[in-house]
Design an enzyme around this catalytic site. Structure first.
Site, PDB file in Angstrom:
ATOM      1  N   ALA A 115     -36.748  10.896  -7.126  1.00  0.00           N
ATOM      2  CA  ALA A 115     -37.804  10.870  -6.889  1.00  0.00           C
ATOM      3  C   ALA A 115     -39.002  11.353  -7.997  1.00  0.00           C
ATOM      4  O   ALA A 115     -39.037  10.250  -8.853  1.00  0.00           O
ATOM      5  CB  ALA A 115     -38.182  11.956  -5.753  1.00  0.00           C
ATOM      6  N   CYS A 116     -39.183  12.379  -8.305  1.00  0.00           N
ATOM      7  CA  CYS A 116     -40.144  12.876  -9.252  1.00  0.00           C
ATOM      8  C   CYS A 116     -39.639  12.402 -10.539  1.00  0.00           C
ATOM      9  O   CYS A 116     -40.543  12.052 -11.633  1.00  0.00           O
ATOM     10  CB  CYS A 116     -40.698  14.167  -8.864  1.00  0.00           C
ATOM     11  SG  CYS A 116     -41.477  14.484  -7.439  1.00  0.00           S
TER      12      CYS A 116
END
Length: 186
Positions: A115-116
């Protein structure tokens, strides 16, 4: 080399190593230990450490889940960037922080791999940064219930594909905590 003019410096970017993100994550203790080792080495070598902290409905600002992992202690002089999107550059002051530090090369560690971390890696590369992922200093939680591969495979895949990223005038790649060059000097 970076496509950002007059930006010869390197920074260690520590993304979202927060209680609610890493609690229960794959190899949590080993990853947090590696991140802490990178932070200490960066400080010793005079390399800026830039912290990123995510907020959303599950990571309410000020909550215990939102706090950085207790093993990590940002220095008061180290920049802390607050974000609400996966890419640490999106709608934040990160670009200004890095520009003020003369940074054109990032060494990235943190969570979550799928994700990030991925969003930030891509965000940095398209903005002109040389971007290195520390292969054993990022992690993710188990998202197999939603059809994702097991965390170890997600991490391995992220390392594999980032090792072969390229872009005109920029470098990317992966490195271990032990072999991470935080200074970027030849």
């Amino acid at each position: 080399m970076t496509t950002l003019e007059n930006r010869p410096n390197t920074a260690l970017l520590v993304v979202d190593v927060q209680n609610g993100v890493v609690d229960g994550a794959h190899a949590r203790d080993a990853v947090v230990t590696n991140v802490a080792a990178l932070v200490e080495r960066a400080r010793r070598e005079g390399v800026p450490v830039v912290w990123v902290q995510h907020s959303d409905e599950e990571l309410t600002r000020g909550s215990d889940a939102w706090q950085l992992a207790p093993e990590l202690k940002p220095d008061a002089a180290e920049p802390l960037v607050h974000k609400n999107y996966g890419d640490s550059f999106e709608d934040t002051g990160l670009e200004t922080v890095l520009s003020d530090l003369g940074v054109g090369r990032l060494v990235v560690a943190g969570a979550e791999s799928d994700a990030c971390i991925r969003s930030t890696l891509h965000g940095a590369l398209v903005r002109g940064y040389d971007t290195t992922l520390v292969a054993d200093a990022h992690t993710t939680g188990d998202k197999t219930a939603w059809g994702a591969p097991p965390p170890a495979q997600v991490i391995a895949h992220t390392n594999l594909y980032w090792a072969y990223q390229t872009a005109p005038g920029r470098t990317a790649g992966t490195v271990s905590t032990e072999d991470a060059d935080l200074t970027g000097k030849p």
